[in-house]
Design a protein around this motif. Structure first.
Motif, PDB file in Angstrom:
ATOM      1  N   THR A   2      30.681  -0.871 -22.617  1.00 30.98           N
ATOM      2  CA  THR A   2      30.297  -0.819 -24.024  1.00 30.98           C
ATOM      3  C   THR A   2      28.742  -0.570 -24.453  1.00 30.98           C
ATOM      4  O   THR A   2      28.121  -1.117 -23.679  1.00 30.98           O
ATOM      5  N   THR A   3      28.616  -0.215 -25.759  1.00 31.03           N
ATOM      6  CA  THR A   3      27.117  -0.311 -26.196  1.00 31.03           C
ATOM      7  C   THR A   3      26.597  -1.318 -26.277  1.00 31.03           C
ATOM      8  O   THR A   3      25.500  -1.667 -26.012  1.00 31.03           O
ATOM      9  N   ASN A   4      27.536  -2.366 -26.656  1.00 33.70           N
ATOM     10  CA  ASN A   4      27.089  -3.690 -26.630  1.00 33.70           C
ATOM     11  C   ASN A   4      26.379  -4.433 -25.315  1.00 33.70           C
ATOM     12  O   ASN A   4      25.233  -4.807 -25.347  1.00 33.70           O
ATOM     13  N   ASN A   5      27.168  -4.156 -24.333  1.00 29.54           N
ATOM     14  CA  ASN A   5      26.608  -4.751 -22.801  1.00 29.54           C
ATOM     15  C   ASN A   5      25.512  -3.805 -22.794  1.00 29.54           C
ATOM     16  O   ASN A   5      24.388  -4.490 -22.273  1.00 29.54           O
ATOM     17  N   LYS A   6      25.303  -2.625 -23.039  1.00 27.45           N
ATOM     18  CA  LYS A   6      24.274  -1.636 -22.591  1.00 27.45           C
ATOM     19  C   LYS A   6      23.085  -2.433 -23.517  1.00 27.45           C
ATOM     20  O   LYS A   6      21.801  -2.427 -22.765  1.00 27.45           O
ATOM     21  N   LEU A  13      16.382  -6.259 -19.262  1.00 26.68           N
ATOM     22  CA  LEU A  13      15.300  -5.519 -18.656  1.00 26.68           C
ATOM     23  C   LEU A  13      13.939  -5.882 -19.316  1.00 26.68           C
ATOM     24  O   LEU A  13      13.083  -5.845 -18.535  1.00 26.68           O
ATOM     25  N   ALA A  14      13.968  -5.536 -20.448  1.00 29.57           N
ATOM     26  CA  ALA A  14      12.734  -5.735 -21.288  1.00 29.57           C
ATOM     27  C   ALA A  14      12.091  -6.943 -20.999  1.00 29.57           C
ATOM     28  O   ALA A  14      10.901  -7.202 -20.959  1.00 29.57           O
ATOM     29  N   MET A  15      13.045  -8.073 -21.068  1.00 24.83           N
ATOM     30  CA  MET A  15      12.393  -9.451 -20.873  1.00 24.83           C
ATOM     31  C   MET A  15      11.882  -9.586 -19.328  1.00 24.83           C
ATOM     32  O   MET A  15      10.878 -10.181 -19.182  1.00 24.83           O
ATOM     33  N   ARG A  16      12.678  -8.952 -18.528  1.00 24.98           N
ATOM     34  CA  ARG A  16      11.831  -9.062 -17.024  1.00 24.98           C
ATOM     35  C   ARG A  16      10.675  -8.352 -16.724  1.00 24.98           C
ATOM     36  O   ARG A  16       9.863  -8.617 -16.056  1.00 24.98           O
ATOM     37  N   ALA A  17      10.628  -7.263 -17.798  1.00 26.06           N
ATOM     38  CA  ALA A  17       9.414  -6.601 -17.737  1.00 26.06           C
ATOM     39  C   ALA A  17       8.267  -7.083 -18.352  1.00 26.06           C
ATOM     40  O   ALA A  17       7.241  -6.819 -18.596  1.00 26.06           O
ATOM     41  N   ALA A  75      21.568 -15.393 -23.936  1.00 22.23           N
ATOM     42  CA  ALA A  75      22.211 -15.117 -22.620  1.00 22.23           C
ATOM     43  C   ALA A  75      21.513 -13.697 -22.264  1.00 22.23           C
ATOM     44  O   ALA A  75      21.160 -13.731 -20.725  1.00 22.23           O
ATOM     45  N   SER A  76      21.228 -12.861 -22.813  1.00 24.25           N
ATOM     46  CA  SER A  76      20.941 -11.443 -22.340  1.00 24.25           C
ATOM     47  C   SER A  76      19.408 -11.583 -21.871  1.00 24.25           C
ATOM     48  O   SER A  76      19.137 -10.702 -20.977  1.00 24.25           O
ATOM     49  N   ILE A  77      18.770 -12.472 -22.238  1.00 28.31           N
ATOM     50  CA  ILE A  77      17.216 -12.599 -21.621  1.00 28.31           C
ATOM     51  C   ILE A  77      17.316 -13.902 -20.795  1.00 28.31           C
ATOM     52  O   ILE A  77      16.196 -14.350 -20.507  1.00 28.31           O
ATOM     53  N   GLY A  78      18.219 -14.565 -20.284  1.00 28.41           N
ATOM     54  CA  GLY A  78      18.235 -15.466 -19.538  1.00 28.41           C
ATOM     55  C   GLY A  78      17.813 -16.681 -19.913  1.00 28.41           C
ATOM     56  O   GLY A  78      17.330 -17.597 -19.249  1.00 28.41           O
ATOM     57  N   LYS A  79      17.978 -17.064 -21.383  1.00 28.21           N
ATOM     58  CA  LYS A  79      17.577 -18.490 -21.891  1.00 28.21           C
ATOM     59  C   LYS A  79      18.588 -19.052 -22.751  1.00 28.21           C
ATOM     60  O   LYS A  79      19.810 -18.256 -22.678  1.00 28.21           O
ATOM     61  N   PHE A  92      10.788   0.569 -24.592  1.00 34.31           N
ATOM     62  CA  PHE A  92      11.997  -0.528 -24.627  1.00 34.31           C
ATOM     63  C   PHE A  92      12.496  -0.369 -26.098  1.00 34.31           C
ATOM     64  O   PHE A  92      13.806  -0.352 -26.357  1.00 34.31           O
ATOM     65  N   ALA A  93      11.851  -0.551 -27.102  1.00 34.11           N
ATOM     66  CA  ALA A  93      12.014  -0.565 -28.500  1.00 34.11           C
ATOM     67  C   ALA A  93      12.998   0.771 -28.970  1.00 34.11           C
ATOM     68  O   ALA A  93      14.105   0.522 -29.289  1.00 34.11           O
ATOM     69  N   ARG A  94      12.464   1.986 -28.278  1.00 36.81           N
ATOM     70  CA  ARG A  94      12.968   3.375 -28.579  1.00 36.81           C
ATOM     71  C   ARG A  94      14.639   3.030 -27.924  1.00 36.81           C
ATOM     72  O   ARG A  94      15.611   3.539 -28.504  1.00 36.81           O
ATOM     73  N   MET A  95      14.603   2.726 -26.715  1.00 33.66           N
ATOM     74  CA  MET A  95      15.840   2.727 -25.995  1.00 33.66           C
ATOM     75  C   MET A  95      16.876   1.647 -26.570  1.00 33.66           C
ATOM     76  O   MET A  95      17.984   2.190 -26.522  1.00 33.66           O
ATOM     77  N   LEU A  96      16.296   0.829 -27.099  1.00 33.66           N
ATOM     78  CA  LEU A  96      17.290  -0.303 -27.613  1.00 33.66           C
ATOM     79  C   LEU A  96      17.916   0.294 -28.949  1.00 33.66           C
ATOM     80  O   LEU A  96      19.207   0.055 -29.120  1.00 33.66           O
ATOM     81  N   LEU A  97      17.009   0.821 -29.644  1.00 33.06           N
ATOM     82  CA  LEU A  97      17.500   1.345 -31.069  1.00 33.06           C
ATOM     83  C   LEU A  97      18.344   2.576 -30.855  1.00 33.06           C
ATOM     84  O   LEU A  97      19.138   2.815 -31.531  1.00 33.06           O
ATOM     85  N   LYS A  98      18.381   3.238 -29.905  1.00 38.79           N
ATOM     86  CA  LYS A  98      19.420   4.428 -29.686  1.00 38.79           C
ATOM     87  C   LYS A  98      20.800   3.936 -29.115  1.00 38.79           C
ATOM     88  O   LYS A  98      21.710   4.792 -29.366  1.00 38.79           O
ATOM     89  N   GLN A  99      20.891   2.529 -29.047  1.00 38.92           N
ATOM     90  CA  GLN A  99      22.309   2.269 -28.673  1.00 38.92           C
ATOM     91  C   GLN A  99      22.953   1.805 -29.767  1.00 38.92           C
ATOM     92  O   GLN A  99      22.548   1.004 -30.640  1.00 38.92           O
TER      93      GLN A  99
END
Length: 99
Positions: A2-6, A13-17, A75-79, A92-99
Motif C-alpha cells: 500500500t501507499t502507506n507502507n511505501k 530510508l531517509a532516516m538511515r541516510a 516505528a518507521s524510523i526505528g524509534k 527524499f521530500a519529493r519522493m515522500l510527497l509523491k505518495q
C-alpha cells in the motif's frame, strides 16, 4: 504494497541516510535555518504542537504534511513514538510527497 507502507519505508530510508530530524525543537530549528524541505506531523499531534509547527512552516514556506500516527512515524524510523519529523533532503521530500 500500500501507499502507506511505501511512505513509511521511504521515511525509514531517509532516516538511515541521515536526512531526518526528529523532536519539536530540532524540527523548528531546521525549519528556521532553511534545512527542512518537508515537515511531517502525526495526525494525533496536540492542537498546540500542530499550531506551533504549522505557523513556523507557513512563515518559512516549508511544506507541512500531516500523516500517520505518532506510533507509525516513530516505528518507521526505528524509534519510539514521534510527533513531528523534518526531512532535510529535497530528493527524499519529493519522493515522500509523491505518495
Amino acid at each position: 504494497m500500500t501507499t502507506n507502507n511505501k511512505f513509511f519505508n521511504n521515511l525509514g530510508l531517509a532516516m538511515r541516510a541521515g536526512k531526518v530530524v526528529t523532536g519539536e525543537d530540532m524540527v523548528i530549528d531546521s525549519v528556521r535555518h532553511g534545512q527542512a524541505k518537508l515537515v511531517i506531523i502525526a495526525e494525533d499531534a496536540s492542537a498546540g504542537t500542530y499550531k506551533k509547527v504549522n505557523d513556523k512552516c507557513s512563515y518559512y514556506q516549508v511544506t507541512l504534511h500531516q500523516f500517520g500516527s505518532r506510533e507509525q512515524l516513530g516505528a518507521s524510523i526505528g524509534k519510539e513514538a514521534r510527533v513531528v519529523l523534518a526531512v532535510t533532503d529535497a530528493g527524499f521530500a519529493r519522493m515522500l510527497l509523491k505518495q
